[in-house]
Design a protein around this motif. Structure first.
Motif, PDB file in Angstrom:
ATOM      1  N   ARG A 238      -2.362   8.408  21.613  1.00  0.00           N
ATOM      2  CA  ARG A 238      -3.562   8.339  22.448  1.00  0.00           C
ATOM      3  C   ARG A 238      -3.783   6.954  23.037  1.00  0.00           C
ATOM      4  O   ARG A 238      -4.264   6.824  24.161  1.00  0.00           O
ATOM      5  CB  ARG A 238      -4.789   8.756  21.642  1.00  0.00           C
ATOM      6  CG  ARG A 238      -4.777  10.220  21.202  1.00  0.00           C
ATOM      7  CD  ARG A 238      -6.090  10.635  20.587  1.00  0.00           C
ATOM      8  NE  ARG A 238      -7.189  10.538  21.557  1.00  0.00           N
ATOM      9  CZ  ARG A 238      -8.437  10.870  21.274  1.00  0.00           C
ATOM     10  NH1 ARG A 238      -8.758  11.312  20.058  1.00  0.00           N
ATOM     11  NH2 ARG A 238      -9.374  10.752  22.195  1.00  0.00           N
ATOM     12  N   THR A 239      -3.458   5.905  22.280  1.00  0.00           N
ATOM     13  CA  THR A 239      -3.750   4.540  22.727  1.00  0.00           C
ATOM     14  C   THR A 239      -2.529   3.787  23.233  1.00  0.00           C
ATOM     15  O   THR A 239      -2.665   2.792  23.944  1.00  0.00           O
ATOM     16  CB  THR A 239      -4.390   3.729  21.589  1.00  0.00           C
ATOM     17  OG1 THR A 239      -3.429   3.560  20.517  1.00  0.00           O
ATOM     18  CG2 THR A 239      -5.625   4.439  21.044  1.00  0.00           C
ATOM     19  N   GLY A 240      -1.340   4.233  22.834  1.00  0.00           N
ATOM     20  CA  GLY A 240      -0.139   3.493  23.185  1.00  0.00           C
ATOM     21  C   GLY A 240       0.142   2.328  22.255  1.00  0.00           C
ATOM     22  O   GLY A 240       1.147   1.633  22.391  1.00  0.00           O
ATOM     23  N   ASP A 241      -0.756   2.098  21.299  1.00  0.00           N
ATOM     24  CA  ASP A 241      -0.601   1.001  20.338  1.00  0.00           C
ATOM     25  C   ASP A 241       0.206   1.506  19.146  1.00  0.00           C
ATOM     26  O   ASP A 241      -0.239   2.390  18.414  1.00  0.00           O
ATOM     27  CB  ASP A 241      -1.977   0.515  19.879  1.00  0.00           C
ATOM     28  CG  ASP A 241      -1.892  -0.592  18.838  1.00  0.00           C
ATOM     29  OD1 ASP A 241      -0.792  -1.167  18.668  1.00  0.00           O
ATOM     30  OD2 ASP A 241      -2.917  -0.887  18.188  1.00  0.00           O
ATOM     31  N   THR A 242       1.390   0.940  18.952  1.00  0.00           N
ATOM     32  CA  THR A 242       2.236   1.345  17.823  1.00  0.00           C
ATOM     33  C   THR A 242       2.283   0.287  16.728  1.00  0.00           C
ATOM     34  O   THR A 242       2.801   0.553  15.640  1.00  0.00           O
ATOM     35  CB  THR A 242       3.675   1.616  18.309  1.00  0.00           C
ATOM     36  OG1 THR A 242       4.187   0.440  18.966  1.00  0.00           O
ATOM     37  CG2 THR A 242       3.707   2.787  19.275  1.00  0.00           C
ATOM     38  N   VAL A 243       1.728  -0.895  17.008  1.00  0.00           N
ATOM     39  CA  VAL A 243       1.786  -1.981  16.028  1.00  0.00           C
ATOM     40  C   VAL A 243       0.816  -1.723  14.872  1.00  0.00           C
ATOM     41  O   VAL A 243       1.209  -1.728  13.698  1.00  0.00           O
ATOM     42  CB  VAL A 243       1.469  -3.330  16.700  1.00  0.00           C
ATOM     43  CG1 VAL A 243       1.434  -4.443  15.646  1.00  0.00           C
ATOM     44  CG2 VAL A 243       2.495  -3.653  17.768  1.00  0.00           C
ATOM     45  N   LYS A 244      -0.448  -1.479  15.187  1.00  0.00           N
ATOM     46  CA  LYS A 244      -1.447  -1.252  14.137  1.00  0.00           C
ATOM     47  C   LYS A 244      -1.135  -0.023  13.288  1.00  0.00           C
ATOM     48  O   LYS A 244      -1.209  -0.095  12.056  1.00  0.00           O
ATOM     49  CB  LYS A 244      -2.838  -1.141  14.765  1.00  0.00           C
ATOM     50  CG  LYS A 244      -3.348  -2.446  15.354  1.00  0.00           C
ATOM     51  CD  LYS A 244      -4.714  -2.257  15.980  1.00  0.00           C
ATOM     52  CE  LYS A 244      -5.206  -3.559  16.606  1.00  0.00           C
ATOM     53  NZ  LYS A 244      -6.513  -3.388  17.285  1.00  0.00           N
ATOM     54  N   PRO A 245      -0.788   1.125  13.903  1.00  0.00           N
ATOM     55  CA  PRO A 245      -0.410   2.273  13.067  1.00  0.00           C
ATOM     56  C   PRO A 245       0.781   1.981  12.165  1.00  0.00           C
ATOM     57  O   PRO A 245       0.816   2.422  11.005  1.00  0.00           O
ATOM     58  CB  PRO A 245      -0.069   3.357  14.100  1.00  0.00           C
ATOM     59  CG  PRO A 245      -0.826   2.974  15.313  1.00  0.00           C
ATOM     60  CD  PRO A 245      -0.831   1.483  15.328  1.00  0.00           C
ATOM     61  N   GLY A 246       1.759   1.231  12.682  1.00  0.00           N
ATOM     62  CA  GLY A 246       2.928   0.892  11.870  1.00  0.00           C
ATOM     63  C   GLY A 246       2.568   0.047  10.669  1.00  0.00           C
ATOM     64  O   GLY A 246       3.023   0.302   9.543  1.00  0.00           O
TER      65      GLY A 246
END
Length: 343
Positions: free
Chosen positions: A67-75
């Motif tokens: 949804r956000t395109g942010d893969t750093v925080k989820p990782g």
């Protein structure tokens, strides 16, 4: 349906980290979910809760990334949650839980940067070792078994670290080769087209202004003819350095072709475009040198109109650059058609 699937596949191909977090998330859910059910059926509720937390956090992290395109925080979140849960599961299950540490090592190196993954592994191994020393016989059956685990886990971590670090470095190099001009380091024409399309889309969706400034080195051919291409190349490199020093972090510089460069200025109106052009023109005239003396640039700019295509926007800036070059060079021309229309 087919169009939606095609868009998903295209996005996965373009975003390496998103594809990794999606794939690892899928493996995590499919691999851990049966164990969560199995633990409940056998009355091991604590481990079942840990397994459930792993599954739910994985699903939420993948959804957030899409949804956000942010893969750093989820990782980072998944690496932390998985490491904590794997430690608790191993403490509860003993030797049988140790088998989960090895896939955890691989998982962490896929999810986060190599240094963070190595740190997470060291913390997990250290926590298990300390607990085993404080509670003998709970995790390891003997000191020899604990030592074997420490050696193999750390060896696996170090080897995976080396592989992950090398892979990351190679991926960064490939990305740079695909997006950057090899001589000057400015972004290349292919990336420029994509950035202009994004600016147009953002203008239509959020009504944010954007402007482009085309720059052409004056009498650049004479530098090459008189002093050689090496001198000309150095002028191009120096030009990019001067521009980079004088623009905002949000601005984007591209090599348009030959001695022409394009500067994309986001959140910039006509007044801001003219101000930026005048500042760059003065700085370049003062600091940019060739073996034959100072070097100047001609500039043409245009502010993005509502409902305009990126090709039309670029064409207007190119026309203004043409006028600047034929007005004596070292000139700035900004398209005022939209201002006149509004007035």
């Amino acid at each position: 349906m087919a169009i939606h699937v095609k868009r998903v596949l295209v996005r996965l191909r373009k975003d390496f980290q998103l594809s990794i977090i999606t794939l690892m998330g899928l493996f995590g859910v499919l691999g851990v979910s049966p164990y969560a059910v199995y633990r409940v059926l056998h009355g091991n509720y604590l481990v079942s809760i840990a397994d459930t937390v792993i599954v739910l956090s994985t699903v939420l992290a993948v959804i957030h990334a899409w949804r956000t395109g942010d893969t750093v925080k989820p990782g980072v979140c998944l690496a932390g949650i998985f490491s904590l849960c794997a430690t608790l599961i191993t403490i509860n299950l003993g030797v049988n839980g140790l088998f989960w540490i090895y896939p955890l090592i691989l998982f962490n190196f896929f999810m986060v940067s190599p240094p963070r993954a190595l740190l997470a592994t060291v913390l997990v191994v250290a926590a298990l070792s300390i607990y085993a020393l404080l509670q003998p016989g709970t995790v390891f059956e003997s000191r020899y078994q604990m030592l074997s685990f420490l050696v193999t886990a750390l060896m696996a971590s170090i080897l995976t670290f080396i592989f992950a670090y090398r892979t990351q470095h190679q991926r960064e190099q490939l990305h740079a080769w695909a997006t950057r001009d090899p001589l000057t380091g400015a972004r290349n024409r292919r990336v420029m087209n994509e950035e202009l399309k994004i600016a147009v889309s953002t203008r239509r969706r959020h009504r944010t202004s954007a402007a482009v400034l085309l720059m052409d080195l004056d009498h650049f051919k004479q530098i090459n003819d008189r002093f050689g291409h090496q001198a000309g190349d150095q002028v191009l490199v120096s030009l990019v350095e001067r521009i980079t020093l004088n623009i905002r972090d949000a601005d984007r510089l591209f090599r348009f072709g030959g001695e022409e460069f394009l500067l994309l200025l986001n959140n910039t109106d006509e007044h801001g475009l003219l101000s930026a052009a005048e500042h760059l023109q003065a700085d370049i005239a003062e600091h940019l040198k060739s073996p034959g003396g100072p070097v100047t640039v001609s500039m043409g700019g245009a502010v993005l109109r509502a409902s305009e295509t990126w090709e039309s926007w670029l064409q207007r800036a190119d026309q203004q650059l043409y006028h600047a070059k034929h007005a004596g060079r070292n000139c700035i021309r900004i398209d005022h058609s939209e201002t006149l229309k509004l007035a």
